[in-house]
Design an enzyme around this catalytic site. Structure first.
Site, PDB file in Angstrom:
ATOM      1  N   ARG A 193      55.684  76.890   4.668  1.00  0.00           N
ATOM      2  CA  ARG A 193      56.988  76.899   3.985  1.00  0.00           C
ATOM      3  C   ARG A 193      57.054  75.891   2.838  1.00  0.00           C
ATOM      4  O   ARG A 193      58.133  75.438   2.459  1.00  0.00           O
ATOM      5  CB  ARG A 193      58.134  76.647   4.969  1.00  0.00           C
ATOM      6  CG  ARG A 193      58.204  77.670   6.086  1.00  0.00           C
ATOM      7  CD  ARG A 193      59.482  77.567   6.880  1.00  0.00           C
ATOM      8  NE  ARG A 193      59.529  78.572   7.934  1.00  0.00           N
ATOM      9  CZ  ARG A 193      60.631  79.004   8.521  1.00  0.00           C
ATOM     10  NH1 ARG A 193      61.807  78.503   8.145  1.00  0.00           N
ATOM     11  NH2 ARG A 193      60.601  79.899   9.466  1.00  0.00           N
ATOM     12  N   ARG A 249      60.973  57.181   7.195  1.00  0.00           N
ATOM     13  CA  ARG A 249      61.651  58.014   6.195  1.00  0.00           C
ATOM     14  C   ARG A 249      61.738  57.225   4.896  1.00  0.00           C
ATOM     15  O   ARG A 249      62.230  56.085   4.878  1.00  0.00           O
ATOM     16  CB  ARG A 249      63.036  58.411   6.690  1.00  0.00           C
ATOM     17  CG  ARG A 249      63.918  59.006   5.600  1.00  0.00           C
ATOM     18  CD  ARG A 249      65.089  59.798   6.149  1.00  0.00           C
ATOM     19  NE  ARG A 249      66.188  59.886   5.198  1.00  0.00           N
ATOM     20  CZ  ARG A 249      66.174  60.572   4.052  1.00  0.00           C
ATOM     21  NH1 ARG A 249      65.079  61.213   3.693  1.00  0.00           N
ATOM     22  NH2 ARG A 249      67.223  60.590   3.266  1.00  0.00           N
ATOM     23  N   GLU A 275      73.341  59.393   3.673  1.00  0.00           N
ATOM     24  CA  GLU A 275      72.210  60.306   3.490  1.00  0.00           C
ATOM     25  C   GLU A 275      72.334  61.413   4.538  1.00  0.00           C
ATOM     26  O   GLU A 275      73.413  61.603   5.079  1.00  0.00           O
ATOM     27  CB  GLU A 275      70.884  59.548   3.560  1.00  0.00           C
ATOM     28  CG  GLU A 275      70.717  58.647   4.772  1.00  0.00           C
ATOM     29  CD  GLU A 275      70.108  59.373   5.947  1.00  0.00           C
ATOM     30  OE1 GLU A 275      68.901  59.656   5.939  1.00  0.00           O
ATOM     31  OE2 GLU A 275      70.857  59.644   6.928  1.00  0.00           O
ATOM     32  N   MET A 276      71.254  62.156   4.836  1.00  0.00           N
ATOM     33  CA  MET A 276      71.426  63.339   5.670  1.00  0.00           C
ATOM     34  C   MET A 276      70.377  63.516   6.771  1.00  0.00           C
ATOM     35  O   MET A 276      70.337  64.576   7.392  1.00  0.00           O
ATOM     36  CB  MET A 276      71.437  64.607   4.792  1.00  0.00           C
ATOM     37  CG  MET A 276      72.547  64.631   3.752  1.00  0.00           C
ATOM     38  SD  MET A 276      72.672  66.196   2.859  1.00  0.00           S
ATOM     39  CE  MET A 276      73.366  67.252   4.144  1.00  0.00           C
ATOM     40  N   SER A 336      70.143  56.694  -5.097  1.00  0.00           N
ATOM     41  CA  SER A 336      69.950  57.652  -6.186  1.00  0.00           C
ATOM     42  C   SER A 336      71.243  57.998  -6.901  1.00  0.00           C
ATOM     43  O   SER A 336      71.205  58.551  -8.003  1.00  0.00           O
ATOM     44  CB  SER A 336      69.320  58.939  -5.653  1.00  0.00           C
ATOM     45  OG  SER A 336      70.164  59.528  -4.670  1.00  0.00           O
ATOM     46  N   ASP A 337      72.375  57.687  -6.266  1.00  0.00           N
ATOM     47  CA  ASP A 337      73.640  58.050  -6.905  1.00  0.00           C
ATOM     48  C   ASP A 337      74.784  57.186  -6.390  1.00  0.00           C
ATOM     49  O   ASP A 337      74.696  56.578  -5.324  1.00  0.00           O
ATOM     50  CB  ASP A 337      73.961  59.529  -6.681  1.00  0.00           C
ATOM     51  CG  ASP A 337      74.122  59.883  -5.212  1.00  0.00           C
ATOM     52  OD1 ASP A 337      75.261  59.972  -4.748  1.00  0.00           O
ATOM     53  OD2 ASP A 337      73.104  60.060  -4.527  1.00  0.00           O
TER      54      ASP A 337
END
Length: 234
Positions: free
Chosen positions: A44, A88, A181-182, A205-206
């Site tokens: 994938r 991570r 984050e996620m 990042s933002d």
């Protein structure tokens, strides 16, 4: 044999795996930092590589986006491939005013709005923690590198586009949460369940309060200090 999501053979992965969300960031880390890197999985398009960093065997594999995705890959790495440590190396939105885009933070614990923890048989909310061993090493490496890296709770969200986000972010900020984050919540729970180690190192990042942010290419190729901290503790 591999799994439904991973064609690598047992022994193909190192004991420590760096896990960005983006497969192209996994490719960038492998090509930039690892010697003799070999592609061991590409099911994938979730690329996984194993090579050497300063003489140590290290792997890097993408997690995809969200807790269901990292939940699958981290579970399989821990249980099928004998991986002991998953770090991570991701991106996040800042929640504290003293942070800025490109700041690096370490997630000591992860809060969440996810029901991922229900599968482990407990009701209510749980805030799983990082591996203290990995966290301590990361803090020491950051200090030696001269990198300011705040340590504290992070928030893993099941929703990226959320009508309640402005209010939620303000509440989380007042509670001292560093970033949103996620993925980390699911990673930390899987590590706890299997007696393994996990740590989330995140680069901002933002800024959800101002709309400031970086491009996907900038996120992929310029978060090098975070990558180097992770590699040093691998």
């Amino acid at each position: 044999m591999g799994t439904l999501h991973n064609t690598a053979e047992k022994g193909d992965f190192a004991k420590t795996v760096l896990m960005p969300g983006d497969p192209l960031r996994a490719k960038f880390i492998a090509e930039t930092y690892l010697e003799n890197a070999v592609l061991v999985n590409n099911v994938r398009g979730i690329q996984g590589y194993t090579g050497e960093y300063k003489g140590k065997k290290v792997s890097v594999m993408a997690s995809g986006m969200g807790m269901p995705s990292i939940g699958i890959y981290s579970h399989e790495l821990y249980t099928y491939y004998g991986v002991e440590n998953i770090i991570r190396v991701g991106s996040a939105g800042l929640l504290q005013p003293y942070l800025k885009v490109r700041s690096i933070v370490a997630g000591m614990s992860a809060y969440s709005n996810s029901n991922f923890g229900k599968q482990f048989g407990f009701d209510g909310n749980m805030a799983p923690c990082a591996s203290f061993e990995l966290l301590e090493k990361a803090v020491n490496v950051a200090r030696k590198m001269g990198v300011e890296m705040p340590v504290g709770p992070i928030f893993s969200s099941d929703t990226f586009y959320d009508a309640a986000t402005p209010t939620q972010n303000e509440v989380l900020s007042k509670m001292g949460v560093l970033a949103v984050e996620m993925e980390a919540y699911a990673l930390y729970l899987n590590a706890a369940r299997h007696g393994k180690n996990a740590l989330a190192l995140l680069t901002i990042s933002d800024n959800p309060f101002t709309g400031e942010g970086l491009t996907p290419q900038q996120v992929r190729e310029t978060f090098t200090q975070m990558m180097e901290i992770a590699l040093e503790i691998a």
